[in-house]
Design an enzyme around this catalytic site. Sequence first.
Site, PDB file in Angstrom:
ATOM      1  N   HIS A 188      35.674  48.351  20.819  1.00  9.93           N
ATOM      2  CA  HIS A 188      34.650  48.064  21.832  1.00  9.93           C
ATOM      3  C   HIS A 188      33.273  48.471  21.324  1.00  9.93           C
ATOM      4  CE1 HIS A 188      38.114  47.751  24.566  1.00  9.93           C
ATOM      5  NE2 HIS A 188      37.315  47.024  25.334  1.00  9.93           N
TER       6      HIS A 188
ATOM      7  N   LYS B 266      30.737  52.247  25.143  1.00  8.41           N
ATOM      8  CA  LYS B 266      31.914  52.471  26.002  1.00  8.41           C
ATOM      9  C   LYS B 266      32.221  53.955  26.102  1.00  8.41           C
ATOM     10  CE  LYS B 266      36.624  50.975  26.971  1.00  8.41           C
ATOM     11  NZ  LYS B 266      36.323  50.842  28.401  1.00  8.41           N
TER      12      LYS B 266
HETATM   13  P1  NAD Z   1      27.494  50.195  32.026  1.00  9.57           P
HETATM   14  O1  NAD Z   1      27.303  51.625  31.646  1.00  9.57           O
HETATM   15  O2  NAD Z   1      26.682  49.152  31.337  1.00  9.57           O
HETATM   16  O3  NAD Z   1      27.246  50.020  33.606  1.00  9.57           O
HETATM   17  C1  NAD Z   1      27.769  50.907  34.578  1.00  9.57           C
HETATM   18  C2  NAD Z   1      26.807  50.914  35.759  1.00  9.57           C
HETATM   19  O4  NAD Z   1      27.359  51.740  36.780  1.00  9.57           O
HETATM   20  C3  NAD Z   1      25.441  51.489  35.365  1.00  9.57           C
HETATM   21  O5  NAD Z   1      24.421  50.655  35.884  1.00  9.57           O
HETATM   22  C4  NAD Z   1      25.447  52.884  36.017  1.00  9.57           C
HETATM   23  O6  NAD Z   1      24.151  53.281  36.460  1.00  9.57           O
HETATM   24  C5  NAD Z   1      26.374  52.665  37.204  1.00  9.57           C
HETATM   25  N1  NAD Z   1      27.020  53.936  37.566  1.00  9.57           N
HETATM   26  C6  NAD Z   1      27.777  54.715  36.768  1.00  9.57           C
HETATM   27  N2  NAD Z   1      28.148  55.826  37.430  1.00  9.57           N
HETATM   28  C7  NAD Z   1      27.604  55.740  38.662  1.00  9.57           C
HETATM   29  C8  NAD Z   1      27.624  56.596  39.799  1.00  9.57           C
HETATM   30  N3  NAD Z   1      28.267  57.779  39.775  1.00  9.57           N
HETATM   31  N4  NAD Z   1      27.001  56.174  40.921  1.00  9.57           N
HETATM   32  C9  NAD Z   1      26.360  54.999  40.955  1.00  9.57           C
HETATM   33  N5  NAD Z   1      26.284  54.138  39.890  1.00  9.57           N
HETATM   34  C10 NAD Z   1      26.901  54.526  38.757  1.00  9.57           C
HETATM   35  O7  NAD Z   1      29.051  49.922  31.856  1.00  9.57           O
HETATM   36  P2  NAD Z   1      29.809  48.500  31.813  1.00  9.57           P
HETATM   37  O8  NAD Z   1      29.981  48.082  30.388  1.00  9.57           O
HETATM   38  O9  NAD Z   1      29.177  47.569  32.789  1.00  9.57           O
HETATM   39  O10 NAD Z   1      31.260  48.956  32.325  1.00  9.57           O
HETATM   40  C11 NAD Z   1      31.428  49.526  33.610  1.00  9.57           C
HETATM   41  C12 NAD Z   1      32.913  49.826  33.816  1.00  9.57           C
HETATM   42  O11 NAD Z   1      33.650  48.598  33.790  1.00  9.57           O
HETATM   43  C13 NAD Z   1      33.525  50.711  32.721  1.00  9.57           C
HETATM   44  O12 NAD Z   1      34.477  51.564  33.326  1.00  9.57           O
HETATM   45  C14 NAD Z   1      34.202  49.703  31.793  1.00  9.57           C
HETATM   46  O13 NAD Z   1      35.277  50.245  31.072  1.00  9.57           O
HETATM   47  C15 NAD Z   1      34.685  48.696  32.815  1.00  9.57           C
HETATM   48  N6  NAD Z   1      34.929  47.346  32.310  1.00  9.57           N
HETATM   49  C16 NAD Z   1      36.007  46.698  32.839  1.00  9.57           C
HETATM   50  C17 NAD Z   1      36.279  45.392  32.504  1.00  9.57           C
HETATM   51  C18 NAD Z   1      37.439  44.686  33.173  1.00  9.57           C
HETATM   52  O14 NAD Z   1      37.718  43.507  32.890  1.00  9.57           O
HETATM   53  N7  NAD Z   1      38.121  45.370  34.089  1.00  9.57           N
HETATM   54  C19 NAD Z   1      35.453  44.724  31.594  1.00  9.57           C
HETATM   55  C20 NAD Z   1      34.349  45.400  31.061  1.00  9.57           C
HETATM   56  C21 NAD Z   1      34.092  46.712  31.439  1.00  9.57           C
END
Ligand code: NAD
Length: 254
Positions: free
Chosen positions: A145, A149
């Site tokens: 990744h 991540k």
């Molecule tokens: P990222 O860091 O780019 O975005 C996460 C967002 O959530 C940020 O804007 C952050 O400010 C917000 N956030 C985090 N903690 C917070 C809190 N306590 N309160 C309020 N807002 C909060 O991350 P990303 O790449 O968008 O990934 C987010 C999640 O999704 C991760 O857990 C990742 O592993 C998961 N993900 C899942 C899939 C899937 O298909 N299920 C695909 C990609 C990513």
Amino acid sequence: MRVAVTGATGRMGKTVLAVARERDLDIAFAVNRGADGEHVEGVPVQPSTEFEALLDAERPDAVVDFTGPEATVAYAGACATYGVPLVTGTTGFSEADIAALEEAGTETPVLVGANFSRGVQALLDAAESAVENLPEYDVELTETHHNGKRDAPSGTAKVLLDRVEGTRKAESDRVHGREGEAPREGDEIGVHARRAGDITGEHEVLLAGNHEALELTHRAGSRDVFAEGALDAAAWIATQPADYYRFETIASQL
Ligand code: NAD
């Protein structure tokens, strides 16, 4: 369908808003931690401290969440209070987090998906079948990744490991990387997490034995594939009764 989006300025939140726009979906509201007047895809992003008040005022058909475990558990509690369905793609949950999401699922539909891509759902089936058919072969799992991540191994890798281990009679040990004197033992499964650049997500299951090797690999080319699956799941969950759902068990119905 009117959806609300959390983590709206994150990598996935932005992608969900872009795909929702392509689909002409209504956005009830979008929130992010510390939001300060920014817009994503023309949607104003509000501070996540407003989430509960917005949920009460807007009553969306579903919330689509990609944030972090702590935020997701808090959002699930609010969704339970107002009876709003929640789809979350967040990964890295502890057992206590999962218990909290299951608890929310007694009040409102809650759907958790470690990976919303159709290809990964097919990989899960293919890996399970391959390991079942080649029980004596060594199994190693590698996931790759982007360098932003946080959790390792990935949520998808954990689901893959659960499925592979479920086919085996004896319990397997997960060995996370190897260093020094580290010969392979018995049924162990090597797990390797690589973090580099802007790679969206890759998962490879390697089976080897009897002078042959089989590699099953999935590569996500764009985050759109996850957003598409999450929005399909949101449309599905909007009409379901309260329960705790896992994407891999309902994906074939979408
Ligand atoms: P990222 O860091 O780019 O975005 C996460 C967002 O959530 C940020 O804007 C952050 O400010 C917000 N956030 C985090 N903690 C917070 C809190 N306590 N309160 C309020 N807002 C909060 O991350 P990303 O790449 O968008 O990934 C987010 C999640 O999704 C991760 O857990 C990742 O592993 C998961 N993900 C899942 C899939 C899937 O298909 N299920 C695909 C990609 C990513």
